[in-house]
Design a protein around this motif. Structure first.
Motif, PDB file in Angstrom:
ATOM      1  N   LEU A  11       0.848  -1.201   0.000  1.00 11.34           N
ATOM      2  CA  LEU A  11       0.000   0.000   0.000  1.00 11.34           C
ATOM      3  C   LEU A  11       0.881   1.248   0.000  1.00 11.34           C
ATOM      4  O   LEU A  11       0.562   2.253  -0.625  1.00 11.34           O
ATOM      5  N   HIS A  12       2.007   1.158   0.704  1.00  8.61           N
ATOM      6  CA  HIS A  12       2.920   2.299   0.755  1.00  8.61           C
ATOM      7  C   HIS A  12       3.441   2.639  -0.646  1.00  8.61           C
ATOM      8  O   HIS A  12       3.494   3.802  -1.031  1.00  8.61           O
ATOM      9  N   VAL A  59       0.588   4.147  -2.755  1.00  6.31           N
ATOM     10  CA  VAL A  59       0.309   5.542  -2.396  1.00  6.31           C
ATOM     11  C   VAL A  59       1.422   6.459  -2.914  1.00  6.31           C
ATOM     12  O   VAL A  59       1.170   7.516  -3.506  1.00  6.31           O
ATOM     13  N   LEU A 118      -0.699   8.883   5.541  1.00  5.15           N
ATOM     14  CA  LEU A 118      -1.917   8.625   4.771  1.00  5.15           C
ATOM     15  C   LEU A 118      -2.347   7.161   4.906  1.00  5.15           C
ATOM     16  O   LEU A 118      -3.531   6.857   5.089  1.00  5.15           O
ATOM     17  N   VAL A 119      -1.377   6.258   4.856  1.00  2.00           N
ATOM     18  CA  VAL A 119      -1.681   4.832   5.008  1.00  2.00           C
ATOM     19  C   VAL A 119      -2.327   4.601   6.378  1.00  2.00           C
ATOM     20  O   VAL A 119      -3.360   3.937   6.502  1.00  2.00           O
ATOM     21  N   GLY A 139      -5.883   5.990   6.573  1.00  3.92           N
ATOM     22  CA  GLY A 139      -6.824   5.171   5.809  1.00  3.92           C
ATOM     23  C   GLY A 139      -7.161   3.886   6.559  1.00  3.92           C
ATOM     24  O   GLY A 139      -8.319   3.456   6.591  1.00  3.92           O
ATOM     25  N   PHE A 179      -8.509   5.760  -0.755  1.00  9.86           N
ATOM     26  CA  PHE A 179      -7.167   5.789  -1.357  1.00  9.86           C
ATOM     27  C   PHE A 179      -7.218   6.216  -2.837  1.00  9.86           C
ATOM     28  O   PHE A 179      -6.247   6.758  -3.350  1.00  9.86           O
ATOM     29  N   ARG A 180      -8.369   5.999  -3.492  1.00  5.55           N
ATOM     30  CA  ARG A 180      -8.494   6.510  -4.862  1.00  5.55           C
ATOM     31  C   ARG A 180      -8.540   8.044  -4.826  1.00  5.55           C
ATOM     32  O   ARG A 180      -7.836   8.719  -5.561  1.00  5.55           O
ATOM     33  N   GLU A 211      -7.634  10.178  -2.277  1.00  5.57           N
ATOM     34  CA  GLU A 211      -6.516  10.874  -1.626  1.00  5.57           C
ATOM     35  C   GLU A 211      -5.183  10.652  -2.337  1.00  5.57           C
ATOM     36  O   GLU A 211      -4.289  11.477  -2.224  1.00  5.57           O
ATOM     37  N   ALA A 212      -5.059   9.482  -3.013  1.00  2.00           N
ATOM     38  CA  ALA A 212      -3.726   9.168  -3.550  1.00  2.00           C
ATOM     39  C   ALA A 212      -3.779   8.489  -4.909  1.00  2.00           C
ATOM     40  O   ALA A 212      -2.782   7.885  -5.331  1.00  2.00           O
ATOM     41  N   VAL A 250      -4.890   5.778  -5.973  1.00  2.00           N
ATOM     42  CA  VAL A 250      -4.522   4.359  -5.985  1.00  2.00           C
ATOM     43  C   VAL A 250      -5.554   3.594  -6.827  1.00  2.00           C
ATOM     44  O   VAL A 250      -6.757   3.724  -6.581  1.00  2.00           O
ATOM     45  N   SER A 265      -6.136  -1.729  -4.628  1.00  2.79           N
ATOM     46  CA  SER A 265      -6.414  -1.568  -3.202  1.00  2.79           C
ATOM     47  C   SER A 265      -7.523  -2.522  -2.757  1.00  2.79           C
ATOM     48  O   SER A 265      -7.543  -2.962  -1.610  1.00  2.79           O
TER      49      SER A 265
END
Ligand code: BEZ
Ligand code: MG
Length: 596
Positions: free
Chosen positions: A80-81, A84, A110-111, A114, A135-136, A138-139, A141, A146
């Protein structure tokens, strides 16, 4: 920890060439910052596991963040890191996106945010959908990426919360069938959930796994680089500790590292079983082959007979190569040993363990029972217990003199650490093995070897010296209020845990003189010279408190801790008072009179 310790902590690590160009102040602040981050980011257990009780939900965040930080190619899941970082456009420039940088912290934050939101929702599909959307938004992803990860995290979260351990225990006691489950660390392999199953090991013929072998190249390179940075050359011989459980959990990372050091790769047969090794040519290896003396645990010996044969075969294969001796240290050493009168076959013995049916080094018992006069006895005991040769046709043959000669050449002792939960001061086994072999080497070679460890359970495995690892353990566990207050919630056994950590720390003084005075000073002032804390400890568990004071006095008495005479006076006073109390001579509640 005070400023002085931080400053010395910041000076410990070697700095990369880039930082040499900075002025001294920047240089210092950067090192200090990295050190603080290292301590802050360390995952620590905050209490004991209680059989039948699920971990508290507020502990789930750290666990899930750690699980999410790894790529899981077998499940088609990316970290995830890294998702992101990529989504935020930060991952492209490695000079910007690095350990401790503000962009890395932005990703971490952020991770974590979330995952906290995810855990705040009921454990159903809507939590997964909401996290994917978060996550879509904010980042950026990709949602299919995800979604795969959060479905895994959802399963982990549900399985962590449900606990069938007591039912399983009762069923086992009734002789009923218990469902099997793999043995590993939750971060390494979430398939260990649900707990309360019958732990099974691995197929030894699959060791090392492809992944473990792949991952180990970088670890071995980092290990050799670290030694070279300090000594200006490659180590000729490394003594390595190999444990059974660790190689189960990591699918043979320790084994893979030994093969890389020798410069061979595992060969698989048509059934995908590791049955032999292939030589990596020197032109590809780009360095000499390193000699490896392997001291393996009794559990490893029992579980991995075929792997011991493989390691033995790897050494024999390398020694038989037609290569210049300065590029093939195992061969160089065999040639020298044959000249001194050992047979060619015997000179190649490198895998040592206990005699069949025997386990452990007993160095831990000798230290914890204070049954030793000089450190020499500890090293000798290690060799007495471990000097049985394994490999094809050897079957645990007594080989004390061969082990003495092999250890006399060692310049570096090493162990791969692969657990978040169990570290150098949690159990007595690290010092009995790595400390024991280090002491044995020092006596036989005449010089204390360098002692290095690999912290393998991070996305970027890190090599640290024994001293660095111990300081990190001390700061994140023994002296960390979050850790010891977590332990003290368990009352009697919590105090026993604190005492055990102090005694295991002492084990590193006894075997490797690896503990600095400030560690004992801080232990003393935190747990014993603080009246409130002392009273808490002795009310909860006077026996362990008594042992704790006794251990500090022993450290001082054996010359392993230098401190102010008043401190020792005060500790002696406390020791006598608890003793009187245990013997029923004095009242249970008292105060320490100041002796200075
Ligand atoms: C092992 O898994 O090999 C091991 C376990 C506990 C202590 C020492 C070794
Ligand atoms: Mg033991």
């Amino acid at each position: 920890m005070d400023g002085g310790q931080l400053i010395s902590a910041a000076h410990e690590d070697n700095l990369d060439p880039r930082s040499r160009r900075m002025n001294q102040r920047d240089h210092f602040v950067e090192a200090l910052y990295q050190k603080l981050l290292e301590i802050e980011q360390r995952l620590i257990p905050t209490g004991l596991h209680v059989l039948g009780r699920a971990p508290a939900v507020n502990n789930f965040v750290d666990i899930l963040c750690a699980v999410a930080s790894f790529d899981r190619p077998e499940l088609g899941i990316q970290s995830l890191h890294s998702l992101v970082a990529t989504g935020l456009g930060l991952a492209d420039d490695p000079s910007v996106y690095k350990q401790g940088s503000s962009s890395q912290q932005q990703v971490e934050a952020l991770v974590k945010a979330g995952i906290k939101r995810f855990l705040a929702m009921p454990a159903d599909d809507s939590a997964v959908d909401s996290a994917v959307e978060f996550f879509r938004r904010e980042a950026a992803v990709p949602t299919e990426q995800s979604a795969r990860l959060f479905r895994l995290l959802q399963r982990i979260r549900v399985q962590l919360a449900a606990n069938h351990e007591l039912d399983a225990l009762a069923a086992a006691l009734r002789g009923e069938y218990i469902e099997p489950g793999p043995g590993a660390d939750i971060v390494q392999n979430p398939e260990i959930l649900p707990t309360g199953r019958n732990t099974h090991a691995v197929n030894p013929y699959n060791i090392p796994s492809l992944w473990a072998f792949q991952k180990s190249e970088a670890v071995v390179t980092a290990l050799l680089d670290r030694f070279r940075r300090e000594q200006g050359r490659f180590p000729q011989t490394i003594a390595m500790v190999l444990w059974g459980m660790d190689n189960i959990k990591s699918q043979g990372e320790g084994v893979a590292q030994a093969l890389w050091l020798l410069g061979v790769r595992p060969r698989r047969d048509a059934m995908n079983r590791v049955v032999d090794v292939d030589v990596i040519p020197l032109s590809q290896l780009g360095r000499p082959r390193i000699d490896v003396v392997m001291t393996v645990s009794g559990i490893f010996r029992d579980l991995f007979a075929s792997t011991m044969n493989l390691l033995d075969k790897a050494v024999r294969t390398v020694v038989a190569l037609d290569e210049p001796l300065e590029m093939n240290f195992p061969k160089q050493h065999v040639v020298a040993q044959v000249q001194q009168g050992d047979s060619y076959e015997d000179s190649m013995i490198r895998v040592f363990s206990n005699a069949a049916g025997s386990y452990g080094t007993n160095v831990d018992f000798m230290v914890l029972e204070s049954q030793w006069e000089s450190a020499r006895e500890l090293g000798d005991l290690f060799v007495t217990r471990k000097s049985f040769a394994y490999g094809h046709g050897l079957e645990g043959r007594p080989a004390r003199e061969l082990m003495d000669r092999a250890l006399a050449r060692v310049e570096l002792t090493y162990q791969n650490i692969d657990s978040y939960e169990v570290g150098l001061t949690d159990v007595d086994h690290y010092f009995e093995y790595l400390g024991g072999v280090t002491q044995a080497v020092e006596q036989r070679s005449g010089t204390r070897p360098r002692v290095l460890l690999c912290d393998g359970l991070t996305t970027q495995p890190k090599i640290r010296s024994l001293e660095e690892t111990l300081k990190l353990e001390t700061r994140t566990k023994t002296l960390n209020p979050k850790w010891y207050e977590g332990m003290l919630q368990h009352g009697y056994s919590g105090v026993a845990q604190i005492e055990r950590h102090v005694s295991n720390t002492f084990g590193w003084s006894a075997t490797a003189r690896a503990v600095e005075d400030w560690v004992y000073d801080e232990i003393s002032s935190t747990f014993l010279q603080d009246q409130t804390m002392l009273n808490r400890l002795r009310q909860l568990n006077p026996h362990s408190t008594h042992n704790l004071v006794g251990r500090l006095l022993e450290a001082h008495g054996r010359g392993l801790w230098q401190t102010a005479p008043q401190v020792i006076e005060e500790l002696r006073h406390i020791y006598r008072q608890i003793e009187d109390e245990l013997e029923g001579v004095s009242s249970r509640y008292w105060t320490v009179e100041s002796t200075h």
